[in-house]
Write a protein that holds these residues in place. Structure first.
Motif, PDB file in Angstrom:
ATOM      1  N   THR A  94      -5.171  -2.018   0.703  1.00 49.21           N
ATOM      2  CA  THR A  94      -5.170  -2.157  -0.666  1.00 49.21           C
ATOM      3  C   THR A  94      -5.648  -0.752  -1.486  1.00 49.21           C
ATOM      4  O   THR A  94      -5.207  -0.293  -2.421  1.00 49.21           O
ATOM      5  CB  THR A  94      -5.581  -3.312  -1.042  1.00 49.21           C
ATOM      6  OG1 THR A  94      -6.945  -3.345  -0.519  1.00 49.21           O
ATOM      7  CG2 THR A  94      -5.098  -4.568  -0.854  1.00 49.21           C
ATOM      8  N   ASP A 109     -16.535   0.060  -8.514  1.00 51.48           N
ATOM      9  CA  ASP A 109     -16.379  -1.515  -8.715  1.00 51.48           C
ATOM     10  C   ASP A 109     -15.156  -2.143  -8.150  1.00 51.48           C
ATOM     11  O   ASP A 109     -14.202  -1.314  -7.825  1.00 51.48           O
ATOM     12  CB  ASP A 109     -16.540  -1.970 -10.249  1.00 51.48           C
ATOM     13  CG  ASP A 109     -17.843  -1.754 -10.706  1.00 51.48           C
ATOM     14  OD1 ASP A 109     -18.832  -2.148 -10.329  1.00 51.48           O
ATOM     15  OD2 ASP A 109     -18.173  -1.396 -11.897  1.00 51.48           O
ATOM     16  N   GLY A 127      -9.081  -4.058   3.681  1.00 53.83           N
ATOM     17  CA  GLY A 127      -9.497  -3.890   2.439  1.00 53.83           C
ATOM     18  C   GLY A 127      -9.192  -4.821   1.352  1.00 53.83           C
ATOM     19  O   GLY A 127      -9.445  -4.854   0.171  1.00 53.83           O
ATOM     20  N   GLN A 168     -10.070 -13.840  -3.742  1.00 50.61           N
ATOM     21  CA  GLN A 168      -9.058 -13.307  -3.126  1.00 50.61           C
ATOM     22  C   GLN A 168      -8.764 -14.006  -1.788  1.00 50.61           C
ATOM     23  O   GLN A 168      -7.551 -14.248  -1.291  1.00 50.61           O
ATOM     24  CB  GLN A 168      -9.405 -11.652  -2.876  1.00 50.61           C
ATOM     25  CG  GLN A 168      -9.393 -10.879  -4.134  1.00 50.61           C
ATOM     26  CD  GLN A 168      -9.769  -9.500  -3.642  1.00 50.61           C
ATOM     27  OE1 GLN A 168      -9.684  -9.160  -2.817  1.00 50.61           O
ATOM     28  NE2 GLN A 168     -10.152  -8.923  -4.903  1.00 50.61           N
TER      29      GLN A 168
HETATM   30  P1  AMP Z   1     -10.955   1.342   0.131  1.00 50.98           P
HETATM   31  O1  AMP Z   1      -9.986   2.362   0.374  1.00 50.98           O
HETATM   32  O2  AMP Z   1     -10.555   0.140   0.730  1.00 50.98           O
HETATM   33  O3  AMP Z   1     -12.323   1.449   0.222  1.00 50.98           O
HETATM   34  O4  AMP Z   1     -10.764   0.776  -1.418  1.00 50.98           O
HETATM   35  C1  AMP Z   1     -11.019   2.009  -2.536  1.00 50.98           C
HETATM   36  C2  AMP Z   1     -11.252   1.061  -3.860  1.00 50.98           C
HETATM   37  O5  AMP Z   1      -9.949   0.497  -4.277  1.00 50.98           O
HETATM   38  C3  AMP Z   1     -12.422   0.107  -3.800  1.00 50.98           C
HETATM   39  O6  AMP Z   1     -13.601   0.868  -3.881  1.00 50.98           O
HETATM   40  C4  AMP Z   1     -11.956  -0.838  -4.934  1.00 50.98           C
HETATM   41  O7  AMP Z   1     -12.259  -0.269  -6.181  1.00 50.98           O
HETATM   42  C5  AMP Z   1     -10.540  -0.693  -4.829  1.00 50.98           C
HETATM   43  N1  AMP Z   1     -10.044  -1.872  -4.106  1.00 50.98           N
HETATM   44  C6  AMP Z   1      -9.378  -1.817  -2.810  1.00 50.98           C
HETATM   45  N2  AMP Z   1      -9.144  -3.009  -2.371  1.00 50.98           N
HETATM   46  C7  AMP Z   1      -9.688  -3.804  -3.461  1.00 50.98           C
HETATM   47  C8  AMP Z   1      -9.674  -5.436  -3.462  1.00 50.98           C
HETATM   48  N3  AMP Z   1      -8.953  -6.176  -2.362  1.00 50.98           N
HETATM   49  N4  AMP Z   1     -10.324  -6.015  -4.233  1.00 50.98           N
HETATM   50  C9  AMP Z   1     -10.681  -5.256  -5.343  1.00 50.98           C
HETATM   51  N5  AMP Z   1     -10.897  -3.895  -5.359  1.00 50.98           N
HETATM   52  C10 AMP Z   1     -10.265  -3.245  -4.426  1.00 50.98           C
END
Ligand code: AMP
Length: 189
Positions: free
Chosen positions: A31, A57, A85, A92
């Motif tokens: 995600t 956030d 993620g 969720q």
């Molecule tokens: P990641 O690459 O998984 O570290 O995600 C990068 C950013 O995307 C996170 O710090 C969140 O701001 C947002 N994000 C990714 N997946 C989610 C999720 N399932 N719920 C909320 N925010 C998300």
């Protein structure tokens, strides 16, 4: 089947998911990657999401659930989808449980590593949301909001744990073994 990769930012879930997917023909859905793609293309969703991402956030649940709903609800039983993620909050996780085909969520792999290791890795990769202040905030948000999912999946009896403070190949072996055994169990039931 759906395998959820759970764990703090910087623990290496993305690297592991990508390698396992490439080697075994599994699907990998990140995600974070999807959101960064939206941001990069300057879409309305990306602009909205970037406000949260740049602060460290979480993007609101409704946006995230809408983003993955179509994909997880159409997941064929015999194919492996590595969810990287998502979910990151209890709402969720509940939405995922209601949208995924019955019995599809067969495994949640919890990647663990000490905070010092995570901070070093996050600061080393130099992503836009990887400044020290934002990194510390992301870790705090993780502890408070995402870590409770470990208990949620443990209670369902589908939690596997991996020590992620080891070499990439060793971790990969553990992950692949867990996914294979969940697949096998599923095909027997
Ligand atoms: P990641 O690459 O998984 O570290 O995600 C990068 C950013 O995307 C996170 O710090 C969140 O701001 C947002 N994000 C990714 N997946 C989610 C999720 N399932 N719920 C909320 N925010 C998300």
């Amino acid at each position: 089947m759906i395998a959820i990769l759970l764990g703090p930012p910087g623990v290496g879930k993305g690297t592991q998911a990508q390698a396992a997917a490439a080697a075994h023909g599994w699907l990998h859905l990140s995600t974070g990657e999807m959101l960064r793609d939206e941001v990069g293309r300057g879409t309305e969703l990306g602009t909205q999401a970037n406000v949260y991402m740049s602060r460290g956030d979480l993007v609101p649940d409704e946006i995230m659930v809408d983003m993955v709903a179509g994909r997880v609800s159409a997941q064929p039983a015999g194919e492996v989808l590595l969810l990287d993620g998502f979910p990151r909050t209890l709402p969720q996780a509940e939405a995922l449980a209601s949208k995924a085909p019955s019995g599809a969520i067969a495994l949640s792999v919890y990647f663990r590593a000490p905070d010092e290791v995570l901070v070093q890795r996050l600061l080393g990769r130099g992503r836009e949301d990887d400044t020290r202040e934002v990194v510390e905030h992301r870790l705090a948000v993780y502890r408070e909001t995402t870590e409770p999912l470990v208990g949620f999946y443990r209670a369902q009896g589908i939690l596997g744990e991996v020590d992620a403070d080891r070499g990439i190949e060793t971790i990969q072996e553990d992950l692949v073994r867990m996914v294979r055994s969940a697949l096998e169990e599923q095909s027997l039931s």
